[in-house]
Design a protein around this motif. Structure first.
Motif, PDB file in Angstrom:
ATOM      1  N   GLU A  85      46.937  53.815  54.532  1.00 24.30           N
ATOM      2  CA  GLU A  85      45.888  54.720  54.051  1.00 24.30           C
ATOM      3  C   GLU A  85      44.907  55.094  55.156  1.00 24.30           C
ATOM      4  N   GLN A  86      44.972  54.403  56.265  1.00 28.23           N
ATOM      5  CA  GLN A  86      44.195  54.838  57.427  1.00 28.23           C
ATOM      6  C   GLN A  86      44.805  56.099  58.046  1.00 28.23           C
ATOM      7  N   HIS A  87      46.063  56.316  57.733  1.00 27.64           N
ATOM      8  CA  HIS A  87      46.772  57.504  58.234  1.00 27.64           C
ATOM      9  C   HIS A  87      46.704  58.646  57.228  1.00 27.64           C
ATOM     10  N   ALA A  88      46.988  58.331  55.952  1.00 25.19           N
ATOM     11  CA  ALA A  88      46.947  59.332  54.878  1.00 25.19           C
ATOM     12  C   ALA A  88      46.963  58.601  53.549  1.00 25.19           C
ATOM     13  N   LYS A  89      46.446  59.238  52.510  1.00 18.97           N
ATOM     14  CA  LYS A  89      46.385  58.623  51.183  1.00 18.97           C
ATOM     15  C   LYS A  89      47.786  58.358  50.651  1.00 18.97           C
ATOM     16  N   ILE A  90      47.966  57.202  50.009  1.00 15.66           N
ATOM     17  CA  ILE A  90      49.242  56.858  49.390  1.00 15.66           C
ATOM     18  C   ILE A  90      49.451  57.750  48.167  1.00 15.66           C
ATOM     19  N   SER A  91      50.601  58.400  48.090  1.00 15.19           N
ATOM     20  CA  SER A  91      50.885  59.256  46.935  1.00 15.19           C
ATOM     21  C   SER A  91      51.775  58.572  45.909  1.00 15.19           C
ATOM     22  N   SER A  92      52.678  57.709  46.343  1.00 11.98           N
ATOM     23  CA  SER A  92      53.528  56.974  45.412  1.00 11.98           C
ATOM     24  C   SER A  92      54.155  55.786  46.130  1.00 11.98           C
ATOM     25  N   LEU A  93      54.660  54.853  45.309  1.00 12.14           N
ATOM     26  CA  LEU A  93      55.229  53.622  45.845  1.00 12.14           C
ATOM     27  C   LEU A  93      56.396  53.194  44.968  1.00 12.14           C
ATOM     28  N   TRP A  94      57.444  52.703  45.591  1.00 15.43           N
ATOM     29  CA  TRP A  94      58.609  52.179  44.879  1.00 15.43           C
ATOM     30  C   TRP A  94      58.921  50.789  45.423  1.00 15.43           C
ATOM     31  N   ILE A  95      59.148  49.833  44.516  1.00 13.17           N
ATOM     32  CA  ILE A  95      59.562  48.499  44.941  1.00 13.17           C
ATOM     33  C   ILE A  95      60.489  47.921  43.884  1.00 13.17           C
ATOM     34  N   GLY A  96      61.576  47.320  44.321  1.00 10.46           N
ATOM     35  CA  GLY A  96      62.502  46.757  43.353  1.00 10.46           C
ATOM     36  C   GLY A  96      63.678  46.046  43.995  1.00 10.46           C
TER      37      GLY A  96
END
Length: 226
Positions: A85-96
């Motif tokens: 987020e220091q680079h750009a805002k997080i828009s989505s995340l996937w983990i599984g």
């Protein structure tokens, strides 16, 4: 059989298109949407890390250090998110979890292979699969009430491996149809001398239940952050 780290490298190759420097540029499907900024595949044999080219070099090094000294825990993920987020805002995340098919036996079931002669059965419930079938083959379906009610297809693929995409219409779930189409698809991928992969998210309990009933091997977990 491939070890866990080799399988995770295949997973990265199946999921994303890479440039000459090994950076991930696009999602490996017909729509070619941008890749995530970070892919982290965690196995007991080590990590597979991929970055999108626009992530600054210094940040790549910092993130790699966090990953190589962490487990896939909430704290590690939080550190990674804060850094990105220091680079750009997080828009989505996937983990599984990430699985591989090990039993490719197919003794026959209600699953039938999709061909030019029967692909019209897909149109009512699986329009996206129907309209992009040339990128999804092999594809198997169960037909009930004159329509496809469950399908398994190549969500993404390379010449070494393929990722299963499994969908069942809600009113037809719980009948074993997902197992039927997935086992037929796996047998076809095995016949083509490729590795059959399957992944899902940690909060998709129905998909994890299918993996359990198919007796898939869990070889790691993967995280993608956009």
């Amino acid at each position: 059989m491939y070890d866990e780290l080799e399988l995770m490298n295949m997973q990265a190759e199946v999921l994303y298109t890479h440039d000459a420097l090994g950076k991930i540029t696009k999602i490996n499907d017909s729509e070619e949407q941008p890749a995530p900024r970070l892919f982290w595949g965690k196995t007991n044999k080590g990590n597979v890390i991929r970055f999108r080219p626009d992530v600054p070099k210094a940040m790549m090094n910092q993130l790699a250090e966090i990953i190589n000294n962490s487990d896939v825990t909430n704290l590690a993920v939080a550190k990674i998110i804060n850094k990105l987020e220091q680079h750009a805002k997080i828009s989505s995340l996937w983990i599984g979890p990430a699985y591989v098919f090990v039993d490719h036996s197919f003794a026959g079931s209600k699953a039938v292979k999709v061909t030019d002669d029967n692909r019209q059965f897909l149109e009512a419930g699986f329009e996206n699969v129907w309209s992009t079938i040339e990128h999804r083959e092999p594809c198997y379906m169960v037909i009930e009430d004159n329509k496809a009610v469950s399908v398994c297809y190549c969500a993404r693929n390379t010449d070494r491996a393929a990722e299963a995409g499994v969908e069942t219409l809600e009113e037809y779930r719980g009948k074993g149809y997902a197992l039927a189409v997935a086992s037929a698809w796996s047998a076809a991928i095995h016949e083509s001398k490729r590795i059959a992969l399957y992944s899902t998210s940690w909060d998709n309990y129905a998909s994890q239940a299918v993996a359990k009933r198919l007796q898939l091997n869990l070889y790691g977990s993967d995280l993608s952050i956009y």
